[in-house]
Structure formats: structure tokens, C-alpha cells
Design a protein around this motif. Structure first.
Motif, PDB file in Angstrom:
ATOM      1  N   LEU A 133      11.720   8.754  -0.322  1.00  0.00           N
ATOM      2  CA  LEU A 133      10.586   9.143   0.342  1.00  0.00           C
ATOM      3  C   LEU A 133       9.570   8.167   0.065  1.00  0.00           C
ATOM      4  O   LEU A 133       9.292   7.533  -0.873  1.00  0.00           O
ATOM      5  CB  LEU A 133      10.191  10.609  -0.210  1.00  0.00           C
ATOM      6  N   ILE A 134       8.758   7.922   1.358  1.00  0.00           N
ATOM      7  CA  ILE A 134       7.772   6.664   1.143  1.00  0.00           C
ATOM      8  C   ILE A 134       6.238   7.558   1.315  1.00  0.00           C
ATOM      9  O   ILE A 134       6.334   8.314   2.526  1.00  0.00           O
ATOM     10  CB  ILE A 134       8.254   5.733   2.259  1.00  0.00           C
ATOM     11  N   PHE A 135       5.310   7.216   0.645  1.00  0.00           N
ATOM     12  CA  PHE A 135       4.041   7.473   1.003  1.00  0.00           C
ATOM     13  C   PHE A 135       2.870   6.795   0.286  1.00  0.00           C
ATOM     14  O   PHE A 135       3.362   5.618  -0.149  1.00  0.00           O
ATOM     15  CB  PHE A 135       3.907   9.093   0.168  1.00  0.00           C
ATOM     16  N   SER A 136       1.579   7.034   0.642  1.00  0.00           N
ATOM     17  CA  SER A 136       0.862   6.208   0.348  1.00  0.00           C
ATOM     18  C   SER A 136       0.330   6.009  -1.289  1.00  0.00           C
ATOM     19  O   SER A 136       0.479   6.847  -2.045  1.00  0.00           O
ATOM     20  CB  SER A 136      -0.584   6.743   0.974  1.00  0.00           C
ATOM     21  N   ALA A 137       0.160   4.854  -1.688  1.00  0.00           N
ATOM     22  CA  ALA A 137       0.036   4.285  -3.028  1.00  0.00           C
ATOM     23  C   ALA A 137      -0.947   4.886  -3.655  1.00  0.00           C
ATOM     24  O   ALA A 137      -1.137   5.231  -4.889  1.00  0.00           O
ATOM     25  CB  ALA A 137       0.013   2.778  -3.217  1.00  0.00           C
ATOM     26  N   ARG A 138      -2.115   5.384  -2.754  1.00  0.00           N
ATOM     27  CA  ARG A 138      -3.332   6.204  -3.347  1.00  0.00           C
ATOM     28  C   ARG A 138      -2.991   7.484  -4.114  1.00  0.00           C
ATOM     29  O   ARG A 138      -3.675   7.690  -4.935  1.00  0.00           O
ATOM     30  CB  ARG A 138      -4.108   6.305  -2.265  1.00  0.00           C
ATOM     31  N   PHE A 139      -1.815   7.985  -3.795  1.00  0.00           N
ATOM     32  CA  PHE A 139      -1.570   9.275  -4.325  1.00  0.00           C
ATOM     33  C   PHE A 139      -1.448   8.909  -5.951  1.00  0.00           C
ATOM     34  O   PHE A 139      -1.217   9.839  -6.991  1.00  0.00           O
ATOM     35  CB  PHE A 139      -0.468   9.918  -3.745  1.00  0.00           C
ATOM     36  N   LEU A 140      -0.637   7.590  -6.558  1.00  0.00           N
ATOM     37  CA  LEU A 140      -0.530   7.483  -7.668  1.00  0.00           C
ATOM     38  C   LEU A 140      -1.665   7.645  -8.952  1.00  0.00           C
ATOM     39  O   LEU A 140      -1.248   8.047  -9.996  1.00  0.00           O
ATOM     40  CB  LEU A 140      -0.115   5.849  -7.821  1.00  0.00           C
ATOM     41  N   SER A 141      -2.688   7.555  -8.346  1.00  0.00           N
ATOM     42  CA  SER A 141      -3.996   7.595  -9.259  1.00  0.00           C
ATOM     43  C   SER A 141      -4.538   9.146  -9.279  1.00  0.00           C
ATOM     44  O   SER A 141      -5.392   9.354  -9.983  1.00  0.00           O
ATOM     45  CB  SER A 141      -5.144   6.630  -8.847  1.00  0.00           C
ATOM     46  N   ALA A 142      -4.045   9.973  -8.431  1.00  0.00           N
ATOM     47  CA  ALA A 142      -4.169  11.196  -8.318  1.00  0.00           C
ATOM     48  C   ALA A 142      -4.258  11.942  -9.787  1.00  0.00           C
ATOM     49  O   ALA A 142      -3.265  11.802 -10.488  1.00  0.00           O
ATOM     50  CB  ALA A 142      -3.687  12.110  -7.335  1.00  0.00           C
ATOM     51  N   PRO A 143      -5.223  12.791 -10.346  1.00  0.00           N
ATOM     52  CA  PRO A 143      -4.875  13.161 -11.630  1.00  0.00           C
ATOM     53  C   PRO A 143      -4.138  14.481 -11.797  1.00  0.00           C
ATOM     54  O   PRO A 143      -4.197  15.435 -10.390  1.00  0.00           O
ATOM     55  CB  PRO A 143      -6.685  13.587 -11.887  1.00  0.00           C
ATOM     56  N   VAL A 144      -3.600  14.689 -12.464  1.00  0.00           N
ATOM     57  CA  VAL A 144      -2.589  16.058 -12.942  1.00  0.00           C
ATOM     58  C   VAL A 144      -3.549  17.154 -13.034  1.00  0.00           C
ATOM     59  O   VAL A 144      -4.402  17.106 -14.152  1.00  0.00           O
ATOM     60  CB  VAL A 144      -1.678  16.073 -14.143  1.00  0.00           C
ATOM     61  N   GLU A 192       0.889  -1.247   0.112  1.00  0.00           N
ATOM     62  CA  GLU A 192       0.088   0.006  -0.092  1.00  0.00           C
ATOM     63  C   GLU A 192       0.764   1.319  -0.044  1.00  0.00           C
ATOM     64  O   GLU A 192       0.318   2.521   0.148  1.00  0.00           O
ATOM     65  CB  GLU A 192      -1.038   0.122   1.366  1.00  0.00           C
ATOM     66  N   GLN A 193       2.049   1.092  -0.078  1.00  0.00           N
ATOM     67  CA  GLN A 193       3.095   2.259  -0.238  1.00  0.00           C
ATOM     68  C   GLN A 193       3.721   2.408  -1.345  1.00  0.00           C
ATOM     69  O   GLN A 193       4.145   1.468  -2.253  1.00  0.00           O
ATOM     70  CB  GLN A 193       4.061   2.196   1.087  1.00  0.00           C
ATOM     71  N   ILE A 194       4.471   3.539  -1.718  1.00  0.00           N
ATOM     72  CA  ILE A 194       5.361   3.843  -2.754  1.00  0.00           C
ATOM     73  C   ILE A 194       6.588   4.480  -2.338  1.00  0.00           C
ATOM     74  O   ILE A 194       6.592   5.333  -1.343  1.00  0.00           O
ATOM     75  CB  ILE A 194       4.383   5.047  -3.834  1.00  0.00           C
ATOM     76  N   ALA A 195       7.655   4.029  -2.809  1.00  0.00           N
ATOM     77  CA  ALA A 195       8.902   4.508  -2.619  1.00  0.00           C
ATOM     78  C   ALA A 195       9.424   5.220  -3.546  1.00  0.00           C
ATOM     79  O   ALA A 195       9.364   4.866  -4.646  1.00  0.00           O
ATOM     80  CB  ALA A 195       9.744   3.338  -2.068  1.00  0.00           C
ATOM     81  N   LEU A 196       9.724   6.383  -3.504  1.00  0.00           N
ATOM     82  CA  LEU A 196      10.419   7.348  -4.502  1.00  0.00           C
ATOM     83  C   LEU A 196      11.881   7.364  -4.191  1.00  0.00           C
ATOM     84  O   LEU A 196      12.254   7.963  -3.337  1.00  0.00           O
ATOM     85  CB  LEU A 196       9.710   8.783  -4.455  1.00  0.00           C
ATOM     86  N   VAL A 197      12.537   6.713  -4.859  1.00  0.00           N
ATOM     87  CA  VAL A 197      13.885   6.356  -4.769  1.00  0.00           C
ATOM     88  C   VAL A 197      15.042   7.137  -5.463  1.00  0.00           C
ATOM     89  O   VAL A 197      14.873   7.301  -6.677  1.00  0.00           O
ATOM     90  CB  VAL A 197      14.549   4.650  -4.977  1.00  0.00           C
ATOM     91  N   LEU A 198      15.785   7.960  -4.838  1.00  0.00           N
ATOM     92  CA  LEU A 198      16.815   8.624  -5.414  1.00  0.00           C
ATOM     93  C   LEU A 198      17.854   7.805  -6.293  1.00  0.00           C
ATOM     94  O   LEU A 198      18.726   6.971  -5.532  1.00  0.00           O
ATOM     95  CB  LEU A 198      17.565   9.570  -4.403  1.00  0.00           C
TER      96      LEU A 198
END
Length: 338
Positions: free
Chosen positions: A193-204, A119-125
Motif C-alpha cells: 500500500l502506498i500513501f503520503s509520507a506526511r502520515f508518518l509524523s501523525a501522532p498516536v 514523498e511516499q511511503i510503501a507498506l510492504v507485505l
């Protein structure tokens, strides 16, 4: 409204690449309206507008959006070109995919790669190649820019659940509490940075005219302005306001306005690495710095404005915050303006 302030550490860190290339860094500071003398104080701070101008001065002078710290030179316009490609994306997930593809077009790419973990997303540098980043500013700025850019594109603050760094806790690590507003882990396997995967479907939600206006000050503005978004820290700052000459709302009133119990609010602030007292103190500090830079109020009047009935108490508090007395601070600002 008073500007929020940026630690002098980040000013010095932003100049590392310029110093390495033997540029006249005092001249760069003056072009941004920052006093080199004032910056020598241990607790020196600048306002967000000064810091934003400094970023723009460095990029212009060095012709390098990586400021001499990256594995290669990043030509001016690279960030803007990437953003023009991202504005056509439909969701945050497509933004992250397209940005990763764009970054990999370059030799020695610097990328933010996302991966799903339940349920999480990792944004990896990911940085391919050696860097000159002794004060960690290059890595920190990429994380901050990407978090705030993504939040702006979807029109909502992305609440971070954790920030991880593949290096030990730095000397300026206390500043991280006010940048990321989430639990911090150092000496991790990766910087991410780690945040909820629900943000992935958020529209631009942004369009090209908005992006054009956005790029007039970004990414400098993204680095300069603390992003409090949906944090309780930001909400409390808004409820307290900027007038400390009147009684500050008490904690119970703040909690009721936020529709949580005092116990829950204390727990939330602890998760954001702060406290009610610290929020008040930092607001007073930033407000004092703002008024000292204006020269239209006596120092004793500023003491009252920021909630001190005794000027001597204000002098002691300000010196504790910045390492300088209010008078010495104002003198340094005045000399720079002459």
C-alpha cells in the motif's frame, strides 16, 4: 441506519482454512447467523455484523488468528498483545517500527514493513513461509487490517495513493474498488500500500481504555466495515443518506456541497474506481438487504423505500445485484432465523 454489506466471496474465502482442516463450515456459518443456503447465490452478500461474527467464530473454533491460511498458527491474543505494545508509541512511524519488530519475534513471520520513497511511503507485505491462501483472503485481510488499524490509531483516514498486488487480477477483483478506493496495480513485484509520507509524523491519539474497547470487536470489525474515510465515495454516501423514497440529490448539488466542480468530482470518483450512479445503486442494494432481513415490511413497501416506484423493477434490479429475487432472499434469511 442500514448496514453496509460484504460480498459472499469473502465469506467463502474466510472459510478456506477451516474447510482444509475438515471443520463443519455450515455450522460455523449458522453460529454467525449466516444461511449456508443463501450463500450459494452467485451475488450473495451478508451484513457487516454477520461477517464480523463469522471472523470471531472462526478464530475461536480454530484457535488461530491466521484462520489456517498462514505459514504457522497465530495463537489467539497475538493481535491484542501487539496492539497493547503499539498504544505506547508516539507517532505512526514508531507504530510501524515496533509492529515490525514484534512480528519478527515469531518463526515464519508475517510483517508489514514500511520504506520511504521520496514523498511516499510503501507498506510492504512480507510473508515468510508457505501459505494456504487459494482465494487470497489471507493477504487481503492483512492489508485491510493494517490500513484501518493505522488510521484508527492516528484518528484520521490514511488516504491511499496506490495498492499493488503481486498476483494477477482475481475473479473477485471488482470488489477491490470498494475496499481500497485508489488506483490498483496487479502482477506487481510486491504486495504493498502506498500513501503520503506526511502520515508518518501523525501522532498516536488513542489511549489504553480506548484500545481496550477497540479490541472487543477488532480486528474482525476492521475487516467487516468498508473504510471510506475521507474518500469522496464515503462523503457522497453520507450526503445521499438512507431514504430513497424522496428524490435523491443531483450530482451538481452534491458537488457544490463538497466545494468542487462537477468535473473535478467525476475525476475524483474515477480515481476511486467508482461513479455517482454506482454509489446510488450500491446504497439501494445494501438498504434493500437490510430491510429484507428485518421481516417487518412488505417487499412492495421496501421497493418504495429504496427508490423504485414499480415492484417489478425492484425485483429485476435486486436479482441483478444478488442473483436472487427479494422473496427468495427473505425466505433464506427467515429459514436461518428459525
Amino acid at each position: 441506519m442500514a448496514n453496509l454489506t460484504v460480498s459472499g466471496h469473502f465469506v467463502r474465502a474466510a472459510l478456506c482454512g477451516a474447510e482444509r482442516q475438515q471443520l463443519e463450515t455450515p455450522a460455523l456459518l449458522r453460529r454467525a447467523g449466516i444461511s449456508p443456503e443463501l450463500l450459494r447465490a452467485p451475488g450473495a452478500r451478508v451484513n457487516s455484523a454477520q461477517f464480523s461474527r463469522l471472523m470471531q467464530v472462526i478464530w475461536q473454533e480454530m484457535q488461530d488468528e491466521f484462520m489456517g491460511m498462514g505459514p504457522r498458527r497465530c495463537k489467539p491474543g497475538t493481535f491484542a498483545t501487539m496492539c497493547s505494545l503499539l498504544i505506547g508509541c508516539s507517532t505512526l512511524e514508531s507504530v510501524l517500527l515496533r509492529a515490525y519488530q514484534f512480528s519478527n519475534l515469531f518463526e515464519n513471520p508475517v510483517c508489514m514493513r514500511h520504506e520511504r520513497r521520496g514523498e511516499q511511503i510503501a507498506l510492504v507485505l512480507e510473508v515468510d513461509g508457505p501459505t494456504h491462501d487459494p482465494l487470497l483472503f489471507f493477504r487481503e485481510s492483512i492489508l485491510v487490517i493494517w490500513h484501518r488499524l493505522c488510521s484508527w490509531l492516528i484518528g484520521q483516514a490514511i488516504t491511499l495513493e496506490q495498492a499493488c498486488f503481486d498476483y494477477p487480477y482475481p475473479l473477485h477483483g471488482d470488489e477491490y474498488r470498494h475496499i481500497f478506493h485508489c488506483p490498483l496495480t496487479f502482477e506487481a513485484d510486491r504486495t504493498e500500500l502506498i500513501f503520503s509520507a506526511r502520515f508518518l509524523s501523525a501522532p498516536v491519539i488513542r489511549d489504553r481504555p480506548e484500545m481496550k474497547r477497540f479490541l472487543k470487536t477488532s480486528p474482525a470489525d476492521l475487516l467487516a466495515r468498508p473504510d471510506e474515510g475521507n474518500s469522496y465515495t464515503g462523503k457522497i454516501r453520507g450526503l445521499i443518506g438512507r431514504d430513497f423514497s424522496r428524490p435523491v440529490p443531483d450530482f451538481e448539488w452534491i458537488a457544490s456541497k463538497l466545494h468542487v466542480s462537477p468535473q473535478t468530482l467525476r475525476r475524483r470518483l474515477k480515481q476511486e474506481n467508482t461513479s455517482f450512479q454506482e454509489i446510488k445503486d450500491l446504497l439501494r442494494r445494501d438498504l434493500a438487504i437490510y430491510h429484507l432481513g428485518k421481516e417487518d415490511r412488505a417487499i412492495n413497501d421496501i421497493a418504495l423505500l429504496v427508490g423504485f416506484t414499480e415492484p417489478s423493477t425492484f425485483h429485476r434490479a435486486f436479482k441483478k445485484w444478488t442473483g436472487m429475487t427479494p422473496g427468495a432472499w427473505r425466505e433464506g434469511e427467515t429459514q436461518e432465523g428459525d
